[in-house]
Design a protein around this motif. Sequence first.
Motif, PDB file in Angstrom:
ATOM      1  N   TYR A 441       0.614  -1.061  -0.156  1.00  0.00           N
ATOM      2  CA  TYR A 441      -0.242  -0.277   0.274  1.00  0.00           C
ATOM      3  C   TYR A 441       0.416   1.466  -0.163  1.00  0.00           C
ATOM      4  O   TYR A 441       1.856   1.005   0.851  1.00  0.00           O
ATOM      5  CB  TYR A 441      -0.594   0.041   0.722  1.00  0.00           C
ATOM      6  CG  TYR A 441      -1.835  -1.024   1.671  1.00  0.00           C
ATOM      7  CD1 TYR A 441      -2.677  -1.053   0.422  1.00  0.00           C
ATOM      8  CD2 TYR A 441      -1.248  -2.005   1.939  1.00  0.00           C
ATOM      9  CE1 TYR A 441      -3.810  -2.279   0.775  1.00  0.00           C
ATOM     10  CE2 TYR A 441      -3.013  -3.217   2.296  1.00  0.00           C
ATOM     11  CZ  TYR A 441      -3.692  -2.977   1.496  1.00  0.00           C
ATOM     12  OH  TYR A 441      -4.802  -3.775   1.164  1.00  0.00           O
ATOM     13  N   GLN A 442       0.429   2.418  -0.681  1.00  0.00           N
ATOM     14  CA  GLN A 442       1.034   3.914  -0.962  1.00  0.00           C
ATOM     15  C   GLN A 442       0.072   4.327  -0.610  1.00  0.00           C
ATOM     16  O   GLN A 442      -1.099   4.491  -0.778  1.00  0.00           O
ATOM     17  CB  GLN A 442       1.681   3.870  -2.673  1.00  0.00           C
ATOM     18  CG  GLN A 442       2.618   2.691  -3.342  1.00  0.00           C
ATOM     19  CD  GLN A 442       3.854   2.687  -2.423  1.00  0.00           C
ATOM     20  OE1 GLN A 442       4.647   3.624  -1.434  1.00  0.00           O
ATOM     21  NE2 GLN A 442       4.340   1.556  -1.380  1.00  0.00           N
ATOM     22  N   ASN A 443       0.411   6.174  -0.368  1.00  0.00           N
ATOM     23  CA  ASN A 443      -0.330   6.872   0.014  1.00  0.00           C
ATOM     24  C   ASN A 443      -0.085   7.214  -1.716  1.00  0.00           C
ATOM     25  O   ASN A 443       0.108   7.515  -2.494  1.00  0.00           O
ATOM     26  CB  ASN A 443       1.395   7.912   0.800  1.00  0.00           C
ATOM     27  CG  ASN A 443      -0.042   9.030   1.297  1.00  0.00           C
ATOM     28  OD1 ASN A 443      -1.035   9.198   0.732  1.00  0.00           O
ATOM     29  ND2 ASN A 443       0.612  10.467   2.135  1.00  0.00           N
ATOM     30  N   PRO A 444      -1.740   7.869  -1.859  1.00  0.00           N
ATOM     31  CA  PRO A 444      -2.290   7.901  -3.298  1.00  0.00           C
ATOM     32  C   PRO A 444      -1.523   9.654  -3.028  1.00  0.00           C
ATOM     33  O   PRO A 444      -1.709  10.170  -4.420  1.00  0.00           O
ATOM     34  CB  PRO A 444      -3.936   8.236  -2.664  1.00  0.00           C
ATOM     35  CG  PRO A 444      -3.944   6.496  -1.830  1.00  0.00           C
ATOM     36  CD  PRO A 444      -2.560   6.383  -0.901  1.00  0.00           C
ATOM     37  N   LEU A 445      -1.507   9.934  -2.697  1.00  0.00           N
ATOM     38  CA  LEU A 445      -1.026  11.355  -2.390  1.00  0.00           C
ATOM     39  C   LEU A 445       0.320  12.030  -3.475  1.00  0.00           C
ATOM     40  O   LEU A 445       0.127  12.981  -4.011  1.00  0.00           O
ATOM     41  CB  LEU A 445      -1.443  12.576  -1.421  1.00  0.00           C
ATOM     42  CG  LEU A 445      -2.987  12.234  -0.374  1.00  0.00           C
ATOM     43  CD1 LEU A 445      -2.221  13.984   0.827  1.00  0.00           C
ATOM     44  CD2 LEU A 445      -3.336  13.415  -1.870  1.00  0.00           C
ATOM     45  N   ARG A 446       1.223  10.776  -3.182  1.00  0.00           N
ATOM     46  CA  ARG A 446       1.783  10.470  -3.777  1.00  0.00           C
ATOM     47  C   ARG A 446       2.106  10.663  -4.901  1.00  0.00           C
ATOM     48  O   ARG A 446       3.085  11.483  -5.888  1.00  0.00           O
ATOM     49  CB  ARG A 446       3.323   9.908  -2.723  1.00  0.00           C
ATOM     50  CG  ARG A 446       3.502  10.354  -1.437  1.00  0.00           C
ATOM     51  CD  ARG A 446       4.313   9.357  -0.594  1.00  0.00           C
ATOM     52  NE  ARG A 446       5.723   8.966  -2.127  1.00  0.00           N
ATOM     53  CZ  ARG A 446       6.319   8.141  -2.362  1.00  0.00           C
ATOM     54  NH1 ARG A 446       5.736   6.398  -1.294  1.00  0.00           N
ATOM     55  NH2 ARG A 446       6.873   7.859  -3.270  1.00  0.00           N
ATOM     56  N   TYR A 447       1.224  10.331  -5.666  1.00  0.00           N
ATOM     57  CA  TYR A 447       0.623   9.414  -7.149  1.00  0.00           C
ATOM     58  C   TYR A 447      -0.136  10.190  -7.533  1.00  0.00           C
ATOM     59  O   TYR A 447      -0.220  10.498  -8.301  1.00  0.00           O
ATOM     60  CB  TYR A 447       0.351   8.060  -7.148  1.00  0.00           C
ATOM     61  CG  TYR A 447       1.075   6.928  -6.626  1.00  0.00           C
ATOM     62  CD1 TYR A 447       1.936   6.384  -7.651  1.00  0.00           C
ATOM     63  CD2 TYR A 447       1.867   6.505  -4.941  1.00  0.00           C
ATOM     64  CE1 TYR A 447       2.533   5.325  -6.971  1.00  0.00           C
ATOM     65  CE2 TYR A 447       2.439   6.138  -4.751  1.00  0.00           C
ATOM     66  CZ  TYR A 447       3.521   5.585  -5.884  1.00  0.00           C
ATOM     67  OH  TYR A 447       3.910   4.608  -5.767  1.00  0.00           O
ATOM     68  N   LEU A 448      -0.720  11.120  -7.030  1.00  0.00           N
ATOM     69  CA  LEU A 448      -1.937  12.016  -7.579  1.00  0.00           C
ATOM     70  C   LEU A 448      -2.036  13.528  -7.818  1.00  0.00           C
ATOM     71  O   LEU A 448      -1.274  13.781  -7.352  1.00  0.00           O
ATOM     72  CB  LEU A 448      -3.380  12.442  -6.602  1.00  0.00           C
ATOM     73  CG  LEU A 448      -4.090  11.068  -6.386  1.00  0.00           C
ATOM     74  CD1 LEU A 448      -4.837  11.484  -5.014  1.00  0.00           C
ATOM     75  CD2 LEU A 448      -4.609  10.767  -7.756  1.00  0.00           C
ATOM     76  N   ASN A 449      -2.049  13.497  -9.824  1.00  0.00           N
ATOM     77  CA  ASN A 449      -1.391  15.327  -9.809  1.00  0.00           C
ATOM     78  C   ASN A 449      -2.808  15.903  -9.061  1.00  0.00           C
ATOM     79  O   ASN A 449      -3.707  15.484  -9.395  1.00  0.00           O
ATOM     80  CB  ASN A 449      -1.837  15.265 -11.218  1.00  0.00           C
ATOM     81  CG  ASN A 449      -0.613  14.051 -12.205  1.00  0.00           C
ATOM     82  OD1 ASN A 449       0.104  14.088 -11.603  1.00  0.00           O
ATOM     83  ND2 ASN A 449      -0.919  13.542 -13.334  1.00  0.00           N
TER      84      ASN A 449
END
Length: 449
Positions: A441-449
């Motif tokens: 699992y990853q922090n989605p905020l690190r991947y979202l534009n």
Amino acid sequence: MKHKKVIIPIIIVGLVCILTYLVFDIISEQKTKAIAVEINKKQLLIVKDKAKAEDEIAKAITREEKRIGNKITLAHQPQYHMVLVTKDKIASQSEIRKAIEESPLLQTSAALIRVNDQPAVCVANAAAANQVLSDLKDRLSNCTEDEKIVKVDFAEKVEIKEGIFPVREIMSPADALVLLETGDTAPIEYTVKEGDSLWMIARNHDTRVANIMALNNLKTEKLKLDQKLLISCSNPLITVESVIEGKKTEVIPYTTKVTTSTSVSSTQVKQKGENGEKQITYVLTKKNGRVIENKVLAEVITRKPVDRIVVTGPRTSYTMTASRGGSHVGGLSWPLSGKITSHYGARRGSHTGMDIDGKTGDPIRAAAAGTVTSAGRSGNYGLIVTIDHGNGLKTRYAHCSSILVKVGEEVSRGQVIARVGSTGRSTGAHLHFEVLSGGSYQNPLRYLN
């Protein structure tokens, strides 16, 4: 003069006596003779005559014997006394009937269901009580066609006590079942609002869809705006614990392997990926129909996945890079526009994704192009969609109200794949969005534009 002084007081006293007599006579004329009915030295009601009371008691006995199916007797012999009352104190026929039905006058043999030594519900006999408890187990330990119940029991001490009870306490088996299941005999009225679904209404009122449908005689889950629904909030008097074994087939998503070749100038798919399948055997522990533990016993791969092989030219990039903001190429786009109500890592680090607020029915969009590897119901996630974007990157979209894509379908970035809902373990309409890289699992905020 002395005689006059003596006569005047006598006249005044006489006039007072006459007036008192006249007033008392007028009041007496407004009263009438009636019969006070007493039970165990307590007044129950006042009737016009004794025959009227005896007739209504006989009718009540006949009525209750027909309702319950048992012989009705009198707990106490009524006592009758003549009284002088105004007419408004005399009970009407409906008032007599109500007073008799609500009094402890009528009694019968019955069966009381006790929970942890406390009275819960009373029904006509032990057979009816046992059937109610059996039906309660069936309703609160439901399973699917691929599952079987291996154990079901009550968490509390439940016993049946036979004896003589007031008729007013005897319930029908159907009403007793509802009371044991919901703990509430006074339903509230709810008005359907825009975006409502039966599942969401049931969740918000801590009850079950089946309960709402049964209480309102609904044949379908379709609702109309401003429709009135009766809802019994769920607070079961008995906890049904069940252990259920089951089997299910899950998709094993294929992985994408990227190679570089000087012989190609653009991205080419050399081998199409194919999902595999695995058979999972599991055990569920439920309390009142809700899963509290899901344990996997075995996983057997029935079909291995086939890798998707992509060949790119030396100057072609196929890497999806994480983004901390801005318009970084390759980052994930937001699947839903809304306020973040729970961040990744919240709830003492147990939150594996990010919750985005939304209304039921709002469109959920694919964060990037990829292949749908799962689309359906999955435990606490409710309705969930999983998309494989290649290079070990996946995104999940949970608690959907409906799913618009199928397993194996290729989706494009921004494509509507589902709609916001509150299925699974959810307290309201929102999107639970997860990002996984290499299975972690990853922090989605690190991947979202």
